[in-house]
Enzyme design. Structure first.
Site, PDB file in Angstrom:
ATOM      1  N   TYR A   1      -3.577   0.065   9.967  1.00  0.00           N
ATOM      2  CA  TYR A   1      -3.379  -0.328   8.567  1.00  0.00           C
ATOM      3  C   TYR A   1      -1.961  -0.006   8.127  1.00  0.00           C
ATOM      4  O   TYR A   1      -1.281  -0.840   7.516  1.00  0.00           O
ATOM      5  CB  TYR A   1      -4.401   0.415   7.715  1.00  0.00           C
TER       6      TYR A   1
ATOM      7  N   SER B   1       0.828  -1.209   0.000  1.00  0.00           N
ATOM      8  CA  SER B   1       0.000   0.000   0.000  1.00  0.00           C
ATOM      9  C   SER B   1       0.862   1.260   0.000  1.00  0.00           C
ATOM     10  O   SER B   1       2.048   1.190   0.331  1.00  0.00           O
ATOM     11  CB  SER B   1      -0.873  -0.002   1.259  1.00  0.00           C
TER      12      SER B   1
HETATM   13  P1  NAP Z   1     -12.013  -4.871  -0.715  1.00  0.00           P
HETATM   14  O1  NAP Z   1     -12.725  -4.337  -1.909  1.00  0.00           O
HETATM   15  O2  NAP Z   1     -12.439  -4.490   0.645  1.00  0.00           O
HETATM   16  O3  NAP Z   1     -11.917  -6.483  -0.827  1.00  0.00           O
HETATM   17  C1  NAP Z   1     -11.281  -7.176   0.202  1.00  0.00           C
HETATM   18  C2  NAP Z   1     -11.415  -8.649  -0.079  1.00  0.00           C
HETATM   19  O4  NAP Z   1     -10.749  -9.381   0.955  1.00  0.00           O
HETATM   20  C3  NAP Z   1     -12.844  -9.127  -0.115  1.00  0.00           C
HETATM   21  O5  NAP Z   1     -12.973 -10.152  -1.108  1.00  0.00           O
HETATM   22  C4  NAP Z   1     -13.036  -9.764   1.272  1.00  0.00           C
HETATM   23  O6  NAP Z   1     -14.045 -10.751   1.167  1.00  0.00           O
HETATM   24  C5  NAP Z   1     -11.643 -10.353   1.512  1.00  0.00           C
HETATM   25  N1  NAP Z   1     -11.263 -10.550   2.927  1.00  0.00           N
HETATM   26  C6  NAP Z   1     -11.204  -9.621   3.906  1.00  0.00           C
HETATM   27  N2  NAP Z   1     -10.795 -10.188   5.054  1.00  0.00           N
HETATM   28  C7  NAP Z   1     -10.600 -11.522   4.809  1.00  0.00           C
HETATM   29  C8  NAP Z   1     -10.184 -12.634   5.591  1.00  0.00           C
HETATM   30  N3  NAP Z   1      -9.895 -12.509   6.892  1.00  0.00           N
HETATM   31  N4  NAP Z   1     -10.094 -13.841   4.995  1.00  0.00           N
HETATM   32  C9  NAP Z   1     -10.389 -13.983   3.677  1.00  0.00           C
HETATM   33  N5  NAP Z   1     -10.780 -12.969   2.872  1.00  0.00           N
HETATM   34  C10 NAP Z   1     -10.886 -11.748   3.442  1.00  0.00           C
HETATM   35  O7  NAP Z   1     -10.472  -4.431  -0.805  1.00  0.00           O
HETATM   36  P2  NAP Z   1      -9.607  -3.920  -2.052  1.00  0.00           P
HETATM   37  O8  NAP Z   1      -9.700  -2.440  -2.179  1.00  0.00           O
HETATM   38  O9  NAP Z   1      -9.882  -4.785  -3.242  1.00  0.00           O
HETATM   39  O10 NAP Z   1      -8.135  -4.245  -1.484  1.00  0.00           O
HETATM   40  C11 NAP Z   1      -7.544  -5.514  -1.671  1.00  0.00           C
HETATM   41  C12 NAP Z   1      -6.155  -5.430  -1.072  1.00  0.00           C
HETATM   42  O11 NAP Z   1      -5.470  -4.307  -1.634  1.00  0.00           O
HETATM   43  C13 NAP Z   1      -6.154  -5.191   0.429  1.00  0.00           C
HETATM   44  O12 NAP Z   1      -5.046  -5.859   1.008  1.00  0.00           O
HETATM   45  C14 NAP Z   1      -5.955  -3.676   0.545  1.00  0.00           C
HETATM   46  O13 NAP Z   1      -5.353  -3.309   1.781  1.00  0.00           O
HETATM   47  C15 NAP Z   1      -5.025  -3.442  -0.598  1.00  0.00           C
HETATM   48  N6  NAP Z   1      -4.975  -2.084  -1.123  1.00  0.00           N
HETATM   49  C16 NAP Z   1      -6.119  -1.468  -1.534  1.00  0.00           C
HETATM   50  C17 NAP Z   1      -6.004  -0.176  -2.099  1.00  0.00           C
HETATM   51  C18 NAP Z   1      -7.210   0.586  -2.560  1.00  0.00           C
HETATM   52  O14 NAP Z   1      -7.053   1.828  -2.781  1.00  0.00           O
HETATM   53  N7  NAP Z   1      -8.349  -0.017  -2.749  1.00  0.00           N
HETATM   54  C19 NAP Z   1      -4.750   0.414  -2.250  1.00  0.00           C
HETATM   55  C20 NAP Z   1      -3.623  -0.258  -1.785  1.00  0.00           C
HETATM   56  C21 NAP Z   1      -3.744  -1.515  -1.244  1.00  0.00           C
HETATM   57  P3  NAP Z   1     -14.900 -11.221   2.479  1.00  0.00           P
HETATM   58  O15 NAP Z   1     -15.274  -9.979   3.225  1.00  0.00           O
HETATM   59  O16 NAP Z   1     -16.037 -11.988   1.924  1.00  0.00           O
HETATM   60  O17 NAP Z   1     -13.963 -12.084   3.252  1.00  0.00           O
HETATM   61  C1  GCO Z   2      -7.023   5.182   3.057  1.00  0.00           C
HETATM   62  C2  GCO Z   2      -7.122   4.281   1.869  1.00  0.00           C
HETATM   63  C3  GCO Z   2      -5.733   3.763   1.530  1.00  0.00           C
HETATM   64  C4  GCO Z   2      -5.809   2.805   0.376  1.00  0.00           C
HETATM   65  C5  GCO Z   2      -4.458   2.288   0.017  1.00  0.00           C
HETATM   66  C6  GCO Z   2      -3.544   3.345  -0.469  1.00  0.00           C
HETATM   67  O1  GCO Z   2      -7.968   5.208   3.866  1.00  0.00           O
HETATM   68  O2  GCO Z   2      -6.003   5.877   3.137  1.00  0.00           O
HETATM   69  O3  GCO Z   2      -8.000   3.193   2.132  1.00  0.00           O
HETATM   70  O4  GCO Z   2      -5.152   3.165   2.623  1.00  0.00           O
HETATM   71  O5  GCO Z   2      -6.596   1.727   0.694  1.00  0.00           O
HETATM   72  O6  GCO Z   2      -3.907   1.509   1.007  1.00  0.00           O
HETATM   73  O7  GCO Z   2      -2.421   2.713  -1.046  1.00  0.00           O
END
Ligand code: NAP
Ligand code: GCO
Length: 264
Positions: free
Chosen positions: A157, A144
């Site tokens: 986080y 992230s």
């Molecule tokens: P999301 O839309 O909230 O999806 C999260 C997924 O993880 C869902 O399928 C959820 O399904 C599953 N999950 C959560 N806790 C779990 C557990 N304990 N066991 C198994 N499955 C679990 O998140 P996203 O935005 O796609 O993010 C995915 C990853 O990228 C995360 O690690 C997040 O921190 C990272 N990330 C996101 C962003 C962003 O801007 N969106 C940026 C950087 C990094 P269930 O709830 O059904 O389990």
């Molecule tokens: C926040 C956002 C971010 C993104 C991501 C950025 O609240 O700042 O959720 O944390 O998820 O991790 O890279």
């Protein structure tokens, strides 16, 4: 190009019911991998299976909470029996809680660290023995911006994602000699359900202040999409990255390179 092909490989993408994980699983499938994914919710699982099917992507879906060692062991054993040993692990499952640190409960802090940091440790431990036996393996941890930067209300986080960056480097250090590459993908701000609260329209119809803030902090001047992560994921999952190890590949539109828009 053959070096980007994943033909014959088994990929497990955690938390790939939707969002970033779904896009990464789709990319690995389109590069030839056989896909396994998991989540906790039966409803999410069934809808995801239909969504993959609509794209013509065969998948094996598993109900598994990645923080539970027994559930992880059973899932990895079932995948091995049904598809073969995991060649590519993408630790994508993750949550965030946006609470001022002094108001956050210890249990809330622990829940975020448990899913975002301890679970990737549990998952990697479960698949590395078979990777060693095969003489190769790929582990991709979804890090992230918060692996590098802090911001208000995301202490748990940021601590977890900072730790995930160093877990990535340590797995690379400890298992590189077995031809296992462990790298990270560091998405910028991506439009998924996880960030929906940061983008929702205000009562007066105006943009969320954080939405405008992120666009101003991103040289690409836009939020990322899950699809922006597909190419980088295939690269890190394929032979094309066999000499890349312990690296965090930031896919952020330039946020980390940018001091911010200067006064006119
Ligand atoms: P999301 O839309 O909230 O999806 C999260 C997924 O993880 C869902 O399928 C959820 O399904 C599953 N999950 C959560 N806790 C779990 C557990 N304990 N066991 C198994 N499955 C679990 O998140 P996203 O935005 O796609 O993010 C995915 C990853 O990228 C995360 O690690 C997040 O921190 C990272 N990330 C996101 C962003 C962003 O801007 N969106 C940026 C950087 C990094 P269930 O709830 O059904 O389990
Ligand atoms: C926040 C956002 C971010 C993104 C991501 C950025 O609240 O700042 O959720 O944390 O998820 O991790 O890279």
């Amino acid at each position: 190009m053959v070096i980007f092909s994943l033909e014959g490989k088994v990929a497990l993408v955690t938390g790939a019911a939707y969002g970033i994980g779904f896009a990464i699983a789709r990319a690995l499938a389109e590069a030839g991998a056989r896909i396994a994914f998991n989540c906790r919710s039966a409803e999410h699982l069934e809808k995801a299976k239909a969504d993959y099917a609509a794209l013509g992507i065969p998948v094996r879906g598993y109900l598994c909470d990645v923080t539970k060692e027994d559930e992880v062991a059973r899932m990895v054993a079932d995948i091995k029996a049904e598809l073969g040993p995991v060649d590519i692990l993408v630790n994508n499952a993750g949550i965030i809680k946006r609470i001022p640190m002094t108001e956050m409960g210890v249990d809330e802090f622990r829940e975020v660290v448990d899913i975002d940091l301890t679970a990737p440790f549990i998952m990697a431990k479960a698949v590395i023995p078979d990777m060693i036996a095969k003489g190769r393996g790929k582990i991709i941890n979804v890090c992230s911006m918060m692996s590098e930067l802090g911001r208000e209300t995301v202490s748990a986080y940021a601590a977890a994602k900072g730790g995930l960056k160093m877990l990535t480097r340590n797995i690379a250090s400890e298992y590189g000699e077995y031809n296992i590459q462990c790298n990270g993908i560091g998405p910028g701000y991506i439009a998924t359900p996880q960030t929906a609260p940061l983008r929702e329209r205000q009562a007066d119809g105006s943009r969320h202040p954080f939405d405008a803030f992120i666009v101003s902090k991103t040289p690409a001047a836009r939020w990322g999409t899950p699809e922006d992560l597909m190419g980088p994921a295939v690269f890190l999952a394929s032979e094309a990255s066999d000499f890349v190890n312990g690296h965090i590949l930031y896919v952020d539109g330039g946020i980390l390179a940018y001091i911010g828009k200067q006064p006119k």
